[in-house]
Motif scaffolding. Structure first.
Motif, PDB file in Angstrom:
ATOM      1  N   VAL A 304       0.841  -1.208   0.000  1.00  0.00           N
ATOM      2  CA  VAL A 304       0.000   0.000   0.000  1.00  0.00           C
ATOM      3  C   VAL A 304       0.871   1.251   0.000  1.00  0.00           C
ATOM      4  O   VAL A 304       0.607   2.212  -0.746  1.00  0.00           O
ATOM      5  N   LEU A 305       1.915   1.266   0.794  1.00  0.00           N
ATOM      6  CA  LEU A 305       2.802   2.426   0.863  1.00  0.00           C
ATOM      7  C   LEU A 305       3.500   2.672  -0.474  1.00  0.00           C
ATOM      8  O   LEU A 305       3.646   3.822  -0.909  1.00  0.00           O
ATOM      9  N   ARG A 306       3.922   1.594  -1.130  1.00  0.00           N
ATOM     10  CA  ARG A 306       4.554   1.750  -2.453  1.00  0.00           C
ATOM     11  C   ARG A 306       3.554   2.322  -3.442  1.00  0.00           C
ATOM     12  O   ARG A 306       3.886   3.219  -4.232  1.00  0.00           O
ATOM     13  N   ARG A 307       2.325   1.801  -3.409  1.00  0.00           N
ATOM     14  CA  ARG A 307       1.292   2.269  -4.333  1.00  0.00           C
ATOM     15  C   ARG A 307       0.965   3.736  -4.093  1.00  0.00           C
ATOM     16  O   ARG A 307       0.655   4.486  -5.024  1.00  0.00           O
ATOM     17  N   ALA A 308       1.028   4.161  -2.835  1.00  0.00           N
ATOM     18  CA  ALA A 308       0.715   5.552  -2.488  1.00  0.00           C
ATOM     19  C   ALA A 308       1.911   6.474  -2.696  1.00  0.00           C
ATOM     20  O   ALA A 308       1.770   7.702  -2.562  1.00  0.00           O
ATOM     21  N   GLY A 309       3.081   5.906  -3.018  1.00  0.00           N
ATOM     22  CA  GLY A 309       4.275   6.727  -3.184  1.00  0.00           C
ATOM     23  C   GLY A 309       4.773   7.306  -1.877  1.00  0.00           C
ATOM     24  O   GLY A 309       5.362   8.396  -1.860  1.00  0.00           O
ATOM     25  N   LEU A 310       4.571   6.561  -0.777  1.00  0.00           N
ATOM     26  CA  LEU A 310       4.983   7.026   0.554  1.00  0.00           C
ATOM     27  C   LEU A 310       6.172   6.220   1.051  1.00  0.00           C
ATOM     28  O   LEU A 310       6.338   5.048   0.677  1.00  0.00           O
TER      29      LEU A 310
END
Length: 348
Positions: A304-310
């Motif tokens: 999820v963090l990768r997908r959100a660019g975080l």
């Protein structure tokens, strides 16, 4: 001045600012020091009870390995949380290397050499520090029982390790995180984590019987962990951890949708829906009704963090983010403390 007691009951002496308790049991002399007279008298009573039950090993002959097994069964099992006990139990691989040494002959240098060997073998500093924590607690218990005069672990400096720094999400980042999480099967869990500040173990243990969707509240009463290949359930981390948490309207709506989706998934699974005995009512489950493995939650969080660019963060950082977001909105720190289940405001 000695505190006189009946024959075989032992004696308590005031030595400076401390109290020395001593007793002869079965021809074996036991002695220990305490800060208060009450602690000394309690220790004497414990010694007599343990001796009567045959639970006291012969101090001069017992090895560290024998004592650790004794401590796990008769000391740690009844004084720590279940998952902590299982963690201690899994660390008994201390025994193959140090178990042969007599308890009373164990030296600080033995522990230092043991830690050094573990580090050289590739064990992390954090893991070695945990081994030290287990030994310190176990040997401290042996000192209180009078089996040794002084714990060697108290004279050894454990390996230093840097705890990961907490990172929190800003309001904008939190919104990006939740939007990216919609594509994850763990979306409801992530929503609750950020909306309530509940710990991962508390969320995994959450039952529908703890949820009042009409009132919009959750009762946090337990935690669930996977330790040593088995599920271990117990009380929350602190007494303050038992609490009622009010759900924001958005989180309550997500939970209602999740309830319907879970019931539909259960019907589709049919005979394949096989929950763990005693864990049949969990809010968050696998596709077969079993508890969710913590590592699967961590993997989903990374995705999820990768997908959100975080930047990557730990699951526990969602808890910190919840507190930070509330404080930024001007919520009273005492209210935030109660939501998180912290024992003091200073921890919030």
């Amino acid at each position: 001045m000695a505190k006189k007691r009946g024959h075989g009951e032992g004696t308590v002496y005031k030595v400076g600012r401390r109290y020395r308790a001593q007793v002869m049991v079965g021809g074996v002399f036991h002695r220990a020091y305490f800060d208060t007279e009450k602690e000394a008298l309690t220790w004497l009573a414990e010694i007599r009870v343990r001796a009567a039950r045959g639970m006291l090993p012969e101090p001069s002959k017992v090895t560290l390995g024998e004592y650790l097994q004794h401590w796990l069964e008769n000391g740690a099992r009844h004084t720590v949380r279940p998952w902590t006990y299982v963690s201690y139990e899994s660390r008994v691989h201390i025994i193959p290397e140090l178990g042969h040494i007599r308890l009373q002959a164990l030296k600080p240098s033995d522990l230092e050499a043991f830690y050094s060997r573990k580090l050289q073998a590739g064990l992390s500093r954090r893991s070695v520090a945990f081994l030290h924590a287990v030994l310190r607690r176990a040997l401290g218990h042996a000192e209180r029982l009078g089996l040794i005069d002084r714990s060697p672990a108290g004279r050894v400096e454990p390996p230093r390790w840097n705890a990961p720094q907490a990172r929190t999400l800003s309001p904008a980042e939190a919104a990006r995180f939740l939007e990216a999480a919609r594509r994850s099967e763990y979306y409801p869990l992530f929503v609750l984590a950020l909306a309530t500040g509940m710990r991962k173990g508390e969320l995994l243990a959450l039952r529908w019987s703890d949820v009042d969707l009409a009132e919009g509240t959750i009762r946090v009463t337990r935690a669930l962990y996977r330790v040593g290949g088995r599920w271990v359930e117990g009380e929350p981390k602190t007494a303050a951890g038992r609490r009622k948490v009010v759900l924001p309207p958005g989180a309550a709506a997500v939970l209602k949708e999740h309830r319907v989706a879970q019931l539909e998934a259960r019907l589709r699974a049919g005979a394949d829906w096989t929950p763990e005995p005693g864990l049949e009512d969990l809010v968050f489950t696998s596709r077969t009704g079993k508890p969710i493995l913590p590592r699967n939650v961590n993997r989903a969080l990374e995705a999820v963090l990768r997908r959100a660019g975080l930047p990557q963060l730990r699951f526990h950082d969602l808890r910190h983010s919840h507190a930070t977001l509330l404080l930024k909105e001007g919520v009273n720190p005492r209210v935030v403390q109660e939501r998180l289940g912290h024992s003091t405001v200073s921890l919030t």
